[in-house]
Design an enzyme around this catalytic site. Sequence first.
Site, PDB file in Angstrom:
ATOM      1  N   CYS A  92       6.731   1.891  -2.830  1.00 44.15           N
ATOM      2  CA  CYS A  92       6.735   2.114  -4.264  1.00 44.15           C
ATOM      3  C   CYS A  92       7.933   2.955  -4.686  1.00 44.15           C
ATOM      4  O   CYS A  92       8.718   3.393  -3.855  1.00 44.15           O
ATOM      5  CB  CYS A  92       5.433   2.792  -4.685  1.00 44.15           C
ATOM      6  SG  CYS A  92       5.266   4.442  -4.022  1.00 44.15           S
ATOM      7  N   ILE A 120       0.871  -1.171   0.000  1.00 49.41           N
ATOM      8  CA  ILE A 120       0.000   0.000   0.000  1.00 49.41           C
ATOM      9  C   ILE A 120       0.911   1.225   0.000  1.00 49.41           C
ATOM     10  O   ILE A 120       1.839   1.289   0.805  1.00 49.41           O
ATOM     11  CB  ILE A 120      -0.856   0.078   1.282  1.00 49.41           C
ATOM     12  CG1 ILE A 120      -1.484  -1.283   1.588  1.00 49.41           C
ATOM     13  CG2 ILE A 120      -1.898   1.163   1.163  1.00 49.41           C
ATOM     14  CD1 ILE A 120      -1.686  -1.531   3.056  1.00 49.41           C
ATOM     15  N   CYS A 121       0.660   2.153  -0.901  1.00 52.31           N
ATOM     16  CA  CYS A 121       1.446   3.370  -0.834  1.00 52.31           C
ATOM     17  C   CYS A 121       0.569   4.517  -0.378  1.00 52.31           C
ATOM     18  O   CYS A 121       0.095   5.315  -1.171  1.00 52.31           O
ATOM     19  CB  CYS A 121       2.122   3.692  -2.158  1.00 52.31           C
ATOM     20  SG  CYS A 121       3.852   3.259  -2.095  1.00 52.31           S
ATOM     21  N   LEU A 122       0.338   4.563   0.917  1.00 50.42           N
ATOM     22  CA  LEU A 122      -0.506   5.589   1.497  1.00 50.42           C
ATOM     23  C   LEU A 122       0.442   6.576   2.183  1.00 50.42           C
ATOM     24  O   LEU A 122       1.368   6.148   2.879  1.00 50.42           O
ATOM     25  CB  LEU A 122      -1.433   4.916   2.511  1.00 50.42           C
ATOM     26  CG  LEU A 122      -2.598   5.743   3.042  1.00 50.42           C
ATOM     27  CD1 LEU A 122      -3.541   6.123   1.919  1.00 50.42           C
ATOM     28  CD2 LEU A 122      -3.352   4.960   4.107  1.00 50.42           C
ATOM     29  N   GLN A 141      -1.421   2.979  -7.604  1.00 53.10           N
ATOM     30  CA  GLN A 141      -0.302   2.183  -7.154  1.00 53.10           C
ATOM     31  C   GLN A 141      -0.135   1.016  -8.110  1.00 53.10           C
ATOM     32  O   GLN A 141       0.957   0.671  -8.490  1.00 53.10           O
ATOM     33  CB  GLN A 141      -0.535   1.686  -5.730  1.00 53.10           C
ATOM     34  CG  GLN A 141      -0.895   2.805  -4.779  1.00 53.10           C
ATOM     35  CD  GLN A 141       0.116   3.917  -4.818  1.00 53.10           C
ATOM     36  OE1 GLN A 141       1.285   3.700  -4.555  1.00 53.10           O
ATOM     37  NE2 GLN A 141      -0.311   5.116  -5.165  1.00 53.10           N
TER      38      GLN A 141
END
Lengths: 219, 511
Positions: free
Chosen positions: B451, A87-89, A122
Site C-alpha cells: 500500500c 494485504i497490508c499487515l 486497506q
Amino acid sequence: MDARLRRVNKEIADCKNDKASNIKIDLVDSSPFHLKGSFPGPKDTPYEGGVFEVDIVVPESYPFQAVKMKFITKVYHPNISSASGAICLDILKDAWSPVLTLKSTLISLQSLLCSPEPNDPQDAEVAKHYMTSKKSFEETARYWTHIYAGGLGSKGKVDTKEAAKDEIAIAGLEQTHVTQFEGLGFERSKVIDVLRRMNYRGSNAANISDERIIDELLK
Amino acid sequence: MTATSLQDISSSSYSDDDLECCRELQAEEWEVLQSIHPTICTSKSNGTVRLEVPVELDTERQIEIVPIPHELYNTTSGPAIPLQPVLLDSTAAEYKRTCNSASTISPISVSLSNLPPLLLDIILSPSYPTHSPAELTAIRAVSGWVPPRMMEEMRRQMMEMWADMGGDAVSGGGTGILYTWVEWIRNGEFLTSIGLAGQDGRIGIPHPSPALLVPLLRAHATGQQYKTFAQMSYPCGICLTSRKGVYCLHLGCGHVFCKACLVEMWGLHIREGEVSRVGCPEVGCESGGEFREATEDEVRAVLSEEEVKRWQWLRRKRDLERDPTTVHCPMEYCQEPVPREKTASTTEDDESGWARLRECHSCGYSFCSFCKRTWHGPHTPCPLPVTSKIVLAYLAASEHERITLERRYSRTSVQRLVRQHQEEEKNRKWLESSTTECPGCALRVEKSMGCNHMTCLRCRTHFCYRCGHKISATNPYQHFSTPGTSCFSKLFDFVPSGEDDWQPIEAFELI
C-alpha cells in the site's frame, strides 16, 4: 542445499505434520518458493465455512526478508484490498522477523479475518461499508465467502438472472436501489459502480440525494 | 614418604586376600566416581589419585572479598583467622586502622555462582578402604582463593568425615569417601563448615589483595558459564534446528540463535546497508521501546573483521545523517557524510560564509556545502555553473552553431559534458517518476509492492507514497479515507484492467 531451501522444506513438512492448526501449504508448481497456503475462515465470523487461499512467494533472502503473501480467494474485508487481494499487515512489511514462519504468518492472516480494524483500513470502500452498517457489511462478506470461498457447488454456472442479482449482492447493494436508477435509463454496471463508490447503503442512503447520484451517473 | 615405600610397609602387614579385596573396592569406587564426574577425576596412577573439584553453587551468591594482611593469609596454624564472615568484617576494620592505604584494600563484592576448583592429591594405600584411610597429601585452591590455614582446616574436617563414616572400624565403612568429599566441596557445603560462609548464606573470602583476586574469580565464572552454555542444545528460531551452544550466540537480551544464521542475517543487512536491522531477530525484542540492535561484541562474535568495519561505518554514517547539517563528500570515490563542525564560531555568526565550509575527514577535501565545489572562501559567492550553461546552449543550438561551440570548447569535451548531463537528467527523471522522497530525511524510496502508507527505514517518518506528504503515525490511514483529498481511497494504486482484476503479484513471474 542452501539454507532457504532447507528451511522452507522443513516448514512445509512441519505444516503437514500439524493436523490441529488446519493450515495447509502446497506447492503451486515444481518450485518450493512459490506456494499456496490455505486455511478455513474463522468460526462465528462472516468467513465461516469458506476456505481461503493465499499466494505465497518466498523471496531470495528469506527468512531475512518478509515472505510475500496475497489472497487468491476474493475476500470482503476492510483490511484486504477487495480488488487485488493485497494485504497490508505489519508483519509482512517492516515488522517482519526471521523467526516468523509461513504457518505463523498464515495464522496471523486467519486472525485478521476475526478482527477487522476499520480504523486501519486497506480497502477504504469496504471500510466505509463496515462503518455505515456492520450488519449489511457482514451480509456482503458472507455472500462473498459463499460464492468465492465456498465449496465447489457454489462456483458452478448460474443463469443470467442469478448473475445479475449476484452483481448487486457482491457490491453490497440493494436490489431495489439499483433497479430504481436502472429504470431511469442508466446501465446496470454503471449504477452499481456509482452506488458502491458513494456507499449507498443502509442509513447512509438517506443522506445522499437522488440528484447527486444522477450527477455522478452523468459524468 | 613416597607412594612405593608406603606400599612396601602396608603390604607386609595384611593378607593377600585383604589386599585383593581392597584393590577391587578401589577400582570400583574410582569407576563409579569417574562415571558420575568424568571431568573431576584428573588422574589415577600407582595408588595416587588427583581430583579437580569445581565449586558450583545452586544460585548466584553475593561474595565479599575481605582484605587481610599477607602474614595472616600465609600462616598455616594458629587461631588468628576468624572463621565467621561477621568477624571478617571486624578484622578488615582493624586492618584498615593499622594500614594507611585504606582506599586500595577495601572489601569488594561480587555475585558469582562458580568458584575456581580445588585440587586434591590423595594416596590410596593398598589396604584402603578396609584398613587404612585415604591420605590427603595436598589440597590447594586454584588462584589461591582459599587461605592456606583454611585449607588445613578443610583437611582436618575431611579426615573427620572419614572417621564419621566408620573408616576407623575394620568393617570397611569408609568406602565411597572420595565421592563424599567431592560432593562436599562441589556443592559449596564446605564453605559453611570451614567458616567462609555464614548461616545467612553470605560468603566472605579473606585475601591480601581483593583487587587481584576478583578478576580471576570473575574470569573463572564466565569461562564456566560458557562451558555449560557450549554443551547445552538450543533451538534456533531461524533455521528451525537444534544446535549445540558452542555453535550459538547468547545475545545480551537472553535470546539464543545459531551463529550460522546470524552470519547470514547480519551479513545480508550489512551488505545492503540496513544497519538498523542488525539486531535480535526475536519478534518484539526491544530495548527502550526500540528494536534491539546488536552490540559491538555480539557483531564481532559472528562476523568478519571487514564486515564489522562496514557495520561501524554504516552506524557512524546513520548517526551523522540524522544531523540535518550533514552533506556527502562530493568526491565520487569518497561519499563520506560530512557534518558541520561544531565550533564556537559557527554559533556566533551563522550568516558568515564560513558556515558553508566543509572538510571531509576521510579524503581531506575542503568544499562548499552549497555548490559542492572546492572551497572558494567565505566571501566569494558560489561560481555560476558554467558547464551546464554550455551544455544547455549546445543542446538548444542549431547544427551550425554546435560546430562553433565544438570548435570553441573542443568537440570531445563538449560531448563528454553532454553525455554527463544527459545521464544526470535520466537519473533525475527516473528518481522523480519511480521514487518518492521521505519528507523527514529526503531519502528516496522505491515501492516494490503493497500500500501507499510508507514508514521510512532511516528516520521512521510515516508518509504517503503517492503525494510524498508526511502522515500521522498514530492514524496513518486517515490520509486515505478523507473524502475530497487527492489521495482519498488511494491506499492501493489499483488500475482496473477490466478483464481479470485479480492478478497475482508481479514477483510470481520472476520465478
